[in-house]
Write a protein that holds these residues in place. Structure first.
Motif, PDB file in Angstrom:
ATOM      1  N   ASP A 181     -53.584 -26.714 -86.298  1.00 57.05           N
ATOM      2  CA  ASP A 181     -54.398 -26.598 -85.067  1.00 57.05           C
ATOM      3  C   ASP A 181     -53.548 -26.045 -83.913  1.00 57.05           C
ATOM      4  N   SER A 186     -52.255 -30.595 -90.787  1.00 51.99           N
ATOM      5  CA  SER A 186     -53.462 -30.194 -90.049  1.00 51.99           C
ATOM      6  C   SER A 186     -53.215 -30.074 -88.525  1.00 51.99           C
ATOM      7  N   GLU A 187     -52.438 -31.012 -87.979  1.00 53.01           N
ATOM      8  CA  GLU A 187     -52.160 -30.959 -86.520  1.00 53.01           C
ATOM      9  C   GLU A 187     -51.359 -29.706 -86.182  1.00 53.01           C
ATOM     10  N   TYR A 211     -53.094 -22.327 -84.295  1.00 48.65           N
ATOM     11  CA  TYR A 211     -54.284 -21.586 -83.886  1.00 48.65           C
ATOM     12  C   TYR A 211     -54.390 -21.534 -82.354  1.00 48.65           C
ATOM     13  N   ASN A 212     -54.103 -22.692 -81.689  1.00 51.36           N
ATOM     14  CA  ASN A 212     -54.128 -22.719 -80.206  1.00 51.36           C
ATOM     15  C   ASN A 212     -53.093 -21.760 -79.623  1.00 51.36           C
ATOM     16  N   GLU A 265     -52.952 -23.566 -94.334  1.00 50.12           N
ATOM     17  CA  GLU A 265     -54.251 -24.128 -94.713  1.00 50.12           C
ATOM     18  C   GLU A 265     -54.418 -24.169 -96.252  1.00 50.12           C
ATOM     19  N   ALA A 317     -50.551 -19.947 -89.697  1.00 50.83           N
ATOM     20  CA  ALA A 317     -51.533 -21.046 -89.738  1.00 50.83           C
ATOM     21  C   ALA A 317     -52.427 -20.900 -90.983  1.00 50.83           C
TER      22      ALA A 317
END
Length: 563
Positions: free
Chosen positions: A283, A279-280, A286-287, A269, A265
């Motif tokens: 995210d 970006s999705e 990261y989740n 970035e 991730a």
């Protein structure tokens, strides 16, 4: 023995005798009454056939020769109007109902086959005889009279004693009660002694098992609780292994999956395009990294206490082994311990219990022996009184030289006491005494039994007495004495008497004449009740023979009038 009083005896009475196709009898229906029933007739008229027929109805051995010539079957029916409690019990035991009458029926085929019924219930000949022996006592050639059996003498003496001693029945009841208590005390003592004989080997066995179960100290429900815990711990151990495997998968090659995802991730970035087209996804990574972190934390292996699991398994095995050994469920082991402890305690305390039961048995035995001795004394006194009364009867019956005693000897203790009782007679001086059935025969026996029956007056279970030619070899005053005693006996019982004596016939309450006639090459025996002039003529015929004289008629009237 059921102890009794005089009121226990009903007057069982033969009310009717129906005979069909027995030898010379074609059909005959006789109705007897209370008191003295006399049967007379010329020699050969068929008096013995009546006895044969009655004996058949009472269970005597059958004989195909009794079936009338030309007939296939013969039958006899004897009807009685009441029965005593002893006979009622016998009927109940064999499923025979009794209400107002007892009807005994016997059929006999020309081929020798025989069948019997009591109140329409089929019965064996053996049972029929048992019933008959309780109802009728025959003195004569059939000789089934009860008093010839020494087994009946004690009971007959006891009933005589009751009649003459108001305390006698109480003695019988007291002896019976004391014997039962003595018997039960002896039984308890014997059982304890038997237990003590086994105790040497059983004590060691019980002590070992009681110690074992006390040490184990099983509680009700414990097996189920332990089994549940064991299952839970075994499942936890398996779960720990699964969690460890899952955790290993999340850390391939020793690298944390969470770090790998986080790094991916972070790299994404750095893309320069604005806005970042990933970006999705960034995210999501990261989740995912957070999720992996959370899962990894949760998948920490469970720490299972293997020592505790071993302890549970060991106790569970011990409980189940004990249950198998004693052949009970695990929850029944506490009760088994209690039972064996009680048995062990009984053995350990047996000396004291033995002394207690021995003393109790000795007391009960002493009480029984004292009451039995009192009863023996009463029986001896009753025997002397019976002897005195019988000897007073004998001279008039042409038995003045005869003597009678009641022999009492020691018997095995029982509810009846400690006495064997036998009636003994001798018919001539210088002869030894002997039991009734060995010491007399024929007319002497019949007359002696009459004297005995008159004195005992209901001293047995039979209440219809049959005397077949009891007057054989006697006449005059002796015959009159026989008639008088038959009359006395018939006042408390029913008597059927076949006689050739005018003096005896004069005492009749009912008089039956037996006759025989022939027609069309057939001979038939008939019996009819006679009254008035017919009875006078019959007694006159007995006195003077076929040619009846005025003198014999006058004598006949005198005999009837005086009786």
């Amino acid at each position: 023995m059921n102890y009794f009083t005089l009121n226990d005896y009903n007057h069982d009475m033969l009310t009717r005798l129906y005979i069909s196709n027995i030898v010379l009898i074609e059909k005959l229906n006789l109705e007897f009454g209370a008191g003295l029933n006399i049967l007379t007739g010329e020699t050969g008229a068929g008096k013995s056939i009546l006895m044969d027929a009655l004996a058949l109805a009472l269970g005597a051995r059958s004989d195909a020769g009794l079936v009338r010539h030309g007939c296939d079957t013969a039958s006899v029916i004897a009807e009685f109007d009441s029965i005593d409690d002893k006979l009622k019990s016998l009927l109940d035991e064999n499923g025979i109902e009794f209400e107002d009458a007892l009807i005994l029926r016997r059929t006999l085929s020309s081929d020798g086959k025989s069948r019997a019924w009591a109140n329409d219930t089929p019965v064996s000949i053996k049972l029929l005889k048992q019933i008959g022996d309780n109802l009728v006592e025959i003195h004569g050639q059939f000789a089934n009279h009860t008093l010839l059996n020494p087994a009946t003498h004690r009971e007959s003496l006891d009933l005589f004693g009751i009649k003459n001693n108001q305390n006698y029945n109480q003695l019988l009841l007291y002896v019976n009660k004391n014997y039962q208590e003595y018997y039960n005390a002896q039984k308890r003592l014997d059982e304890l002694r038997e237990t003590l004989q086994k105790s040497a080997s059983e004590r060691e066995f019980l002590e070992h098992n009681v110690r074992e179960l006390e040490s184990l100290n099983v509680q009700i429900g414990e097996e189920e609780t332990l089994a549940t815990k064991r299952t839970a711990m075994m499942n936890a151990e398996k779960d720990a292994a699964i969690l460890s495997d899952a955790a290993a998968e999340l850390n391939p090659h020793g690298t944390s999956l969470e770090s790998v995802i986080f790094s991916a991730a972070h790299i994404l970035e750095r893309i320069k395009t604005e806005p970042n087209p990933y970006s999705e996804q960034i995210d999501a990574l990261y989740n995912a990294a957070q999720i992996v972190s959370d899962v990894t934390e949760k998948l920490t292996p469970i720490d299972v206490d293997t020592a505790t699991l071993d302890e549970i398994e060991e106790r569970l095995f011990a409980i189940r082994a004990a249950a198998r050994k004693h052949r009970v469920s695990a929850d029944e082991l506490p009760e088994k311990l209690k039972q064996m402890s009680a048995e062990l305690n009984a053995i350990e305390n047996s000396d004291a219990e033995l002394k207690k039961l021995t003393a109790d048995m000795a007391n009960k035995k002493s009480e029984f022996e004292k009451s039995a001795a009192d009863l023996s004394s009463a029986r001896i006194a009753a025997g002397e009184m019976l002897r005195k009364q019988i000897l007073a009867e004998l001279p008039d019956l042409k038995l003045g030289a005869a003597d009678f005693i009641v022999s009492r000897t020691d018997a095995t203790p029982s509810a009846h006491g400690i006495d064997d009782v036998v009636f003994m007679i001798k018919t001539n001086p210088g002869m030894p005494f002997a039991p009734l059935h060995r010491a007399a025969s024929g007319g002497e026996l019949a007359r002696f039994m009459l004297a005995l029956r008159v004195v005992l007056a209901d001293g047995g279970n039979a209440h219809t007495f049959v005397f077949d030619e009891i007057d054989t070899g006697i006449s005059g005053a002796t015959a009159s004495a026989v008639g008088n005693r038959l009359n006395r006996l018939a006042k408390s019982s029913q008597a059927l008497v076949i006689t050739h004596s005018a003096q005896v016939a004069g005492y009749a309450d009912k008089h039956f004449k037996i006759s025989k006639h022939s027609a069309n090459d057939t001979t038939i025996t008939d019996v009819a009740e006679i009254h008035g002039d017919d009875r006078i003529n019959e007694i006159a015929r007995i006195i003077s023979g076929a040619q009846i004289t005025p003198e014999s008629l006058a004598t006949a009237r005198t005999l009837i009038k005086n009786n």
